[in-house]
Design a protein around this motif. Sequence first.
Motif, mmCIF file in Angstrom:
data_model
loop_
_atom_site.group_PDB
_atom_site.id
_atom_site.type_symbol
_atom_site.label_atom_id
_atom_site.label_comp_id
_atom_site.label_asym_id
_atom_site.label_seq_id
_atom_site.Cartn_x
_atom_site.Cartn_y
_atom_site.Cartn_z
ATOM 1 N N HIS A 30 -41.988 10.605 124.258
ATOM 2 C CA HIS A 30 -42.112 11.776 123.401
ATOM 3 C C HIS A 30 -43.490 12.396 123.602
ATOM 4 N N LEU A 31 -43.534 13.723 123.661
ATOM 5 C CA LEU A 31 -44.791 14.434 123.823
ATOM 6 C C LEU A 31 -45.698 14.144 122.640
ATOM 7 N N VAL A 32 -46.950 13.768 122.917
ATOM 8 C CA VAL A 32 -47.850 13.344 121.844
ATOM 9 C C VAL A 32 -49.102 14.195 121.730
ATOM 10 N N LYS A 33 -49.235 15.227 122.563
ATOM 11 C CA LYS A 33 -50.380 16.119 122.411
ATOM 12 C C LYS A 33 -50.027 17.514 122.905
ATOM 13 N N SER A 34 -50.657 18.511 122.312
ATOM 14 C CA SER A 34 -50.346 19.901 122.621
ATOM 15 C C SER A 34 -51.161 20.364 123.817
ATOM 16 N N ALA A 50 -49.067 11.884 131.461
ATOM 17 C CA ALA A 50 -48.541 10.537 131.181
ATOM 18 C C ALA A 50 -49.076 9.932 129.890
ATOM 19 N N SER A 51 -49.626 10.750 128.988
ATOM 20 C CA SER A 51 -50.071 10.226 127.693
ATOM 21 C C SER A 51 -48.909 9.623 126.917
ATOM 22 N N CYS A 52 -47.709 10.172 127.113
ATOM 23 C CA CYS A 52 -46.547 9.645 126.403
ATOM 24 C C CYS A 52 -46.241 8.217 126.825
ATOM 25 N N PHE A 94 -42.719 21.325 130.917
ATOM 26 C CA PHE A 94 -42.453 20.922 132.302
ATOM 27 C C PHE A 94 -43.343 19.762 132.707
ATOM 28 N N ASP A 95 -44.623 19.837 132.321
ATOM 29 C CA ASP A 95 -45.557 18.765 132.629
ATOM 30 C C ASP A 95 -45.085 17.456 132.019
ATOM 31 N N HIS A 96 -44.596 17.532 130.775
ATOM 32 C CA HIS A 96 -44.119 16.322 130.112
ATOM 33 C C HIS A 96 -42.856 15.786 130.774
ATOM 34 N N LEU A 152 -50.180 8.165 116.849
ATOM 35 C CA LEU A 152 -50.067 9.369 117.650
ATOM 36 C C LEU A 152 -48.850 10.160 117.191
ATOM 37 N N ASP A 153 -49.099 11.343 116.635
ATOM 38 C CA ASP A 153 -48.010 12.170 116.134
ATOM 39 C C ASP A 153 -47.265 12.805 117.302
ATOM 40 N N GLU A 154 -45.943 12.762 117.228
ATOM 41 C CA GLU A 154 -45.135 13.364 118.286
ATOM 42 C C GLU A 154 -45.144 14.879 118.136
ATOM 43 N N GLN A 155 -45.286 15.584 119.270
ATOM 44 C CA GLN A 155 -45.320 17.039 119.285
ATOM 45 C C GLN A 155 -43.963 17.584 119.709
ATOM 46 N N ASN A 156 -43.778 18.841 119.461
ATOM 47 C CA ASN A 156 -42.568 19.533 119.899
ATOM 48 C C ASN A 156 -42.611 19.689 121.412
ATOM 49 N N GLY A 157 -41.671 19.148 122.124
ATOM 50 C CA GLY A 157 -41.677 19.187 123.583
ATOM 51 C C GLY A 157 -41.123 20.461 124.168
#
Length: 303
Positions: free
Chosen positions: A99-103, A108-110, A254-256, A243-248
Amino acid sequence: MDCRVIMAGGDVWMRGQIGGALSHESEHDLALMVSDFLENGSAGGDSWCSSDSDSAHLSDLAHLADKIKFYKCSVAQYESDLASVVHSLILSISENNLHLVKSGPCNASCLNSTLVKLLRRSGYDAAVCSARWHGSGKVPGGDHEYIDVVNHSDTESSERLIIDIDFRSHFEIARAVQSYDRILNSLPVVYVGSLTRLKQFLPVMVEAARSSLKQNSMPLPPWRSLAYLQAKWQSPYQRHFNLDEQNGNGVFSFDHKQCSGHLKMLQSLLQSEIEADRLLKPKSNDNNRRHKPVRSYSLFRNL
């Protein structure tokens, strides 16, 4: 988001809330350093050799390869036990767990976030560490993200273990000779261990890189210098617990999405390393068969 900014030695530097995106100072510093290196620092533009052509350099690299083997074997039991857990957890992660964790660019932070969540569920004091440092002299500024696990003992002291899920990438160089590639591929796919042991690898890999590049008449780039590599794990860092999940669905989706490919590659490399270690272990025990009974070994034993 819970965080602490901590000096590399373990002392709390300050506490606060992380807010807003990080500036692009480190990216700008590194871009300028790369540009300056390409314009003024590189040499031997006509030399595209990637084979071991110098017996002296080959001997040096062989000696450095022996050092890497020694450092890989010098593992404390609790490091080995944690490595087994980390390997198992990485191989258990599916694409749906990411899950995306930063805006911002995921980078690869996820993967780090997912592994931290699994480690914490298993009872480990794990966190994602974000290190950041300013450029100084010939060392460009930068940032790096990795995982740490604090090993609390019965006494008041505690030890911090480092987990870097893309360890080999820190030492990749251009036009590497074959013997350097062998040293690079002998490094752990995922580093799990103390900062002290990690620091032993760095000067060896820097010297190996310098020797490989010298065969192609190329200098060592500043982003492969010992000071730059040390900064990645020894600079002040922030420990992220939640780590709060962000809206992907944003601009960086695309990066995520590329992270699923990173996960598959990581799992493939890790599985190959485990299988190679498993095949080597019976040979290492052949010499002791006269003195010790043959034992069966589990897949993750003594990694």
